[in-house]
Design a protein around this motif. Structure first.
Motif, mmCIF file in Angstrom:
data_model
loop_
_atom_site.group_PDB
_atom_site.id
_atom_site.type_symbol
_atom_site.label_atom_id
_atom_site.label_comp_id
_atom_site.label_asym_id
_atom_site.label_seq_id
_atom_site.Cartn_x
_atom_site.Cartn_y
_atom_site.Cartn_z
ATOM 1 N N MET A 1 50.943 8.156 52.518
ATOM 2 C CA MET A 1 50.064 7.034 52.882
ATOM 3 C C MET A 1 48.788 7.060 52.062
ATOM 4 N N ALA A 2 48.424 5.975 51.490
ATOM 5 C CA ALA A 2 47.107 5.893 50.857
ATOM 6 C C ALA A 2 46.643 4.454 50.818
ATOM 7 N N ARG A 3 45.804 4.148 51.778
ATOM 8 C CA ARG A 3 45.146 2.847 51.773
ATOM 9 C C ARG A 3 43.701 3.142 51.397
ATOM 10 N N ILE A 4 43.231 2.511 50.340
ATOM 11 C CA ILE A 4 41.894 2.816 49.833
ATOM 12 C C ILE A 4 40.985 1.620 50.112
ATOM 13 N N GLU A 5 39.930 1.872 50.874
ATOM 14 C CA GLU A 5 38.964 0.802 51.138
ATOM 15 C C GLU A 5 37.663 1.105 50.415
ATOM 16 N N ILE A 6 37.226 0.147 49.635
ATOM 17 C CA ILE A 6 36.002 0.302 48.849
ATOM 18 C C ILE A 6 34.992 -0.691 49.418
ATOM 19 N N VAL A 17 23.474 -1.185 35.619
ATOM 20 C CA VAL A 17 24.299 -1.229 36.829
ATOM 21 C C VAL A 17 25.748 -1.296 36.364
ATOM 22 N N ALA A 18 26.426 -0.152 36.389
ATOM 23 C CA ALA A 18 27.799 -0.103 35.855
ATOM 24 C C ALA A 18 28.782 -0.704 36.839
ATOM 25 N N VAL A 19 28.584 -0.439 38.131
ATOM 26 C CA VAL A 19 29.424 -1.016 39.192
ATOM 27 C C VAL A 19 28.476 -1.567 40.240
ATOM 28 N N ASP A 20 28.689 -2.852 40.589
ATOM 29 C CA ASP A 20 27.689 -3.572 41.372
ATOM 30 C C ASP A 20 28.277 -4.073 42.690
ATOM 31 N N ALA A 21 28.110 -3.292 43.744
ATOM 32 C CA ALA A 21 28.484 -3.704 45.107
ATOM 33 C C ALA A 21 29.916 -4.250 45.185
ATOM 34 N N VAL A 22 30.880 -3.422 44.790
ATOM 35 C CA VAL A 22 32.281 -3.849 44.780
ATOM 36 C C VAL A 22 32.909 -3.630 46.160
ATOM 37 N N ASP A 23 33.545 -4.676 46.670
ATOM 38 C CA ASP A 23 34.347 -4.599 47.891
ATOM 39 C C ASP A 23 35.800 -4.815 47.495
ATOM 40 N N LEU A 24 36.672 -3.933 47.954
ATOM 41 C CA LEU A 24 38.078 -4.060 47.570
ATOM 42 C C LEU A 24 38.919 -3.197 48.496
ATOM 43 N N THR A 25 40.038 -3.749 48.965
ATOM 44 C CA THR A 25 40.976 -2.941 49.743
ATOM 45 C C THR A 25 42.288 -2.850 48.988
ATOM 46 N N ILE A 26 42.718 -1.614 48.753
ATOM 47 C CA ILE A 26 43.980 -1.372 48.057
ATOM 48 C C ILE A 26 44.977 -0.887 49.097
ATOM 49 N N LEU A 27 46.080 -1.616 49.237
ATOM 50 C CA LEU A 27 47.033 -1.321 50.308
ATOM 51 C C LEU A 27 47.927 -0.148 49.925
ATOM 52 N N ASP A 28 48.485 0.484 50.964
ATOM 53 C CA ASP A 28 49.384 1.603 50.750
ATOM 54 C C ASP A 28 50.586 1.161 49.904
ATOM 55 N N GLY A 29 50.866 1.898 48.843
ATOM 56 C CA GLY A 29 52.033 1.619 48.012
ATOM 57 C C GLY A 29 51.824 0.526 46.981
ATOM 58 N N GLU A 30 50.635 -0.011 46.928
ATOM 59 C CA GLU A 30 50.374 -1.104 46.009
ATOM 60 C C GLU A 30 50.128 -0.602 44.589
ATOM 61 N N PHE A 31 50.436 -1.420 43.598
ATOM 62 C CA PHE A 31 50.076 -1.157 42.194
ATOM 63 C C PHE A 31 48.968 -2.145 41.869
ATOM 64 N N VAL A 32 47.739 -1.631 41.810
ATOM 65 C CA VAL A 32 46.594 -2.496 41.556
ATOM 66 C C VAL A 32 46.047 -2.208 40.168
ATOM 67 N N ALA A 33 45.880 -3.238 39.363
ATOM 68 C CA ALA A 33 45.300 -3.059 38.025
ATOM 69 C C ALA A 33 43.848 -3.508 38.042
ATOM 70 N N LEU A 34 42.960 -2.655 37.537
ATOM 71 C CA LEU A 34 41.570 -3.054 37.315
ATOM 72 C C LEU A 34 41.491 -3.514 35.871
ATOM 73 N N LEU A 35 41.238 -4.808 35.672
ATOM 74 C CA LEU A 35 41.310 -5.412 34.343
ATOM 75 C C LEU A 35 39.958 -6.010 33.978
ATOM 76 N N GLY A 36 39.544 -5.777 32.741
ATOM 77 C CA GLY A 36 38.285 -6.390 32.313
ATOM 78 C C GLY A 36 37.905 -5.873 30.939
ATOM 79 N N PRO A 37 36.927 -6.520 30.313
ATOM 80 C CA PRO A 37 36.537 -6.136 28.955
ATOM 81 C C PRO A 37 35.831 -4.782 28.924
ATOM 82 N N SER A 38 35.655 -4.262 27.746
ATOM 83 C CA SER A 38 34.998 -2.976 27.570
ATOM 84 C C SER A 38 33.599 -3.001 28.196
ATOM 85 N N GLY A 39 33.293 -1.948 28.955
ATOM 86 C CA GLY A 39 31.955 -1.836 29.537
ATOM 87 C C GLY A 39 31.784 -2.532 30.870
ATOM 88 N N CYS A 40 32.860 -3.089 31.456
ATOM 89 C CA CYS A 40 32.701 -3.849 32.704
ATOM 90 C C CYS A 40 32.678 -2.951 33.936
#
Ligand SMILES: Nc1ncnc2c1ncn2[C@@H]1O[C@H](COP(=O)(O)OP(=O)(O)OP(=O)(O)O)[C@@H](O)[C@H]1O
Ligand SMILES: [Mg+2]
Length: 389
Positions: A1-6, A17-40
């Motif tokens: 089990m791994a549900r990750i809540e951010i 500010v490299a990461v700015d108040a990010v809210d995100l829930t990653i569900l158990d068993g999910e394949f989540v891609a963090l996508l964005g340009p260099s330095g995001c």
């Protein structure tokens, strides 16, 4: 089990500010891609999940447990780096065994697990080699195997394929997706490669300047981008965007025909009262087509069809001039100047467009996307250009 809540996760480096108040829930068993340009902020976010970097604000929960300040070894998360970070003096077998040895797992158990993972990743023939005696793809599999021996609840991967050549990357993409299905584990996968994100992920998190621009399935982010940023980050070439103004034309329709007009652009949209506003009109290159086709085959000199008026039932019209045509093999991309912007058109080869000549373009009104000119956020135009909640 791994549900990750951010929750409201942030990280500053001095004034950055490299990461700015990010809210995100990653569900158990999910394949989540963090996508964005260099330095995001992708790597920074992943390192905070792994416990390698303390956040300057916010929380991380793993299955409801607050792990914000837990050490990496207490997280049951395995990180796979772009650089592989293998021990050069150890054999493949010892590299694979390392995480278990450092946890004082019994020797027989280690041997068994290493053999099983090596088999799963087709590394059995290479167990006695050292990393420098392996190809890039094999090294990448050892790095992955080293994460797998611990049976972690989640894998955190930072551009794990970026050191591979194009062909191997494509093959490894398929393997990784299959591995994810087989392992039943949560994958958080950092990439700036939209194809990797589109092909492997259940959901894509598009990041920009430390913030989340959009979270959605690959179809969501491609078909209904939440902002001009997302629209112009995805696609090859990316979505065309043109500045325009929405007004209501009462001459064309007593109920009021809403029209978007810009330099070289006119699009008749819905009917009904809508306040005037400045917008950005978006259209994918593969959705554009020639507004007028000759009824007979046109000779090289006879291009008079280009002067034809827009046919009835063709409420979208862009007037461009062809600047360049690129041959992609099965398809061509024509780059056309429309007003001040360059508009790409993608279609089967040959498009029969000649550099320097005018070209009338059209698409279905349904293929147009509207964004607010000031905020860049998507407008839901069936509901009269209101911002998407
Ligand atoms: N240790 C650090 N000290 C100062 N600034 C940092 C540090 N690490 C990252 N940054 C800054 O934070 C921002 C986000 O960096 P990060 O490495 O997370 O980006 P990224 O999305 O992973 O980029 P890339 O695709 O190039 O790997 C950048 O502006 C970067 O310069
Ligand atoms: Mg990075």
């Amino acid at each position: 089990m791994a549900r990750i809540e951010i929750e409201q996760l942030s990280r500053r480096f001095g004034a950055t500010v490299a990461v700015d108040a990010v809210d995100l829930t990653i569900l158990d068993g999910e394949f989540v891609a963090l996508l964005g340009p260099s330095g995001c902020g992708k790597t920074t976010l992943l390192r905070m999940l792994a416990g390698l970097l303390p956040p300057t604000g916010g929380r991380v929960l793993l299955d409801g447990r607050d792990i914000t300040n837990a050490s990496p070894k207490d997280r049951d998360l395995a990180m796979v780096f772009q650089s592989y970070a293998l021990y050069p003096h150890l054999t493949v077998a010892k590299n694979l065994a390392y995480p278990l040895r450092s946890r004082r797992v019994a020797k027989e158990q280690i041997t068994e697990k290493v053999a099983a993972v090596a088999e799963q990743l087709a590394l059995t023939p290479y167990l006695s080699r050292r990393p420098k005696e392996l190809s890039g793809g094999q090294r990448q599999r050892v790095a992955l195997g080293r994460a797998m021996v611990r049976n972690p609840a989640a894998f955190l991967m930072d551009e794990p394929l970026s050191n591979l050549d194009a062909k191997l990357r494509t093959a490894t993409r398929t393997e990784l997706a299959a591995l994810h299905r087989g392992l039943d584990a949560t994958f958080v996968y950092v990439t700036h490669d939209q194809v990797e994100a589109m092909t492997m992920a259940n959901r894509i998190v598009v990041m920009n300047g430390g913030r989340v621009e959009q979270v959605g399935t690959p179809e969501d982010v491609y078909d209904a981008p939440a902002s001009v940023f997302v629209a112009t980050f995805l696609g090859a070439p990316p979505m065309n965007v043109l500045p325009a103004t929405i007004t209501t034309d009462r001459a064309a329709d007593p109920a009021g025909r809403v029209v978007a007009t810009g330099d070289g652009l006119r699009a008749e949209l819905w009917s009904g009262p809508t306040p005037d506003r400045d917008v950005v009109v978006g259209v994918r290159p593969e959705r554009l087509r020639l507004a007028a086709r000759p009824s007979s085959v046109v000779g090289a000199r006879d291009r008079s069809f280009l002067a034809l008026p827009t046919p009835p039932g063709c409420p979208v019209r862009l007037d461009g001039v062809v600047e360049a045509v690129e041959n992609l093999g099965s398809e061509e991309v024509a780059f056309c100047r429309v007003g001040d912007v360059q508009v790409a058109v993608r279609g089967p080869r040959p498009l029969s467009l000649v550099t320097g000549e005018p070209v009338p373009l059209t698409c279905d009104p349904d293929d147009l996307h509207l964004f607010d000119a000031a905020t860049g956020r998507r407008l839901r135009w069936v509901e009269h250009a209101v911002p998407v909640a």
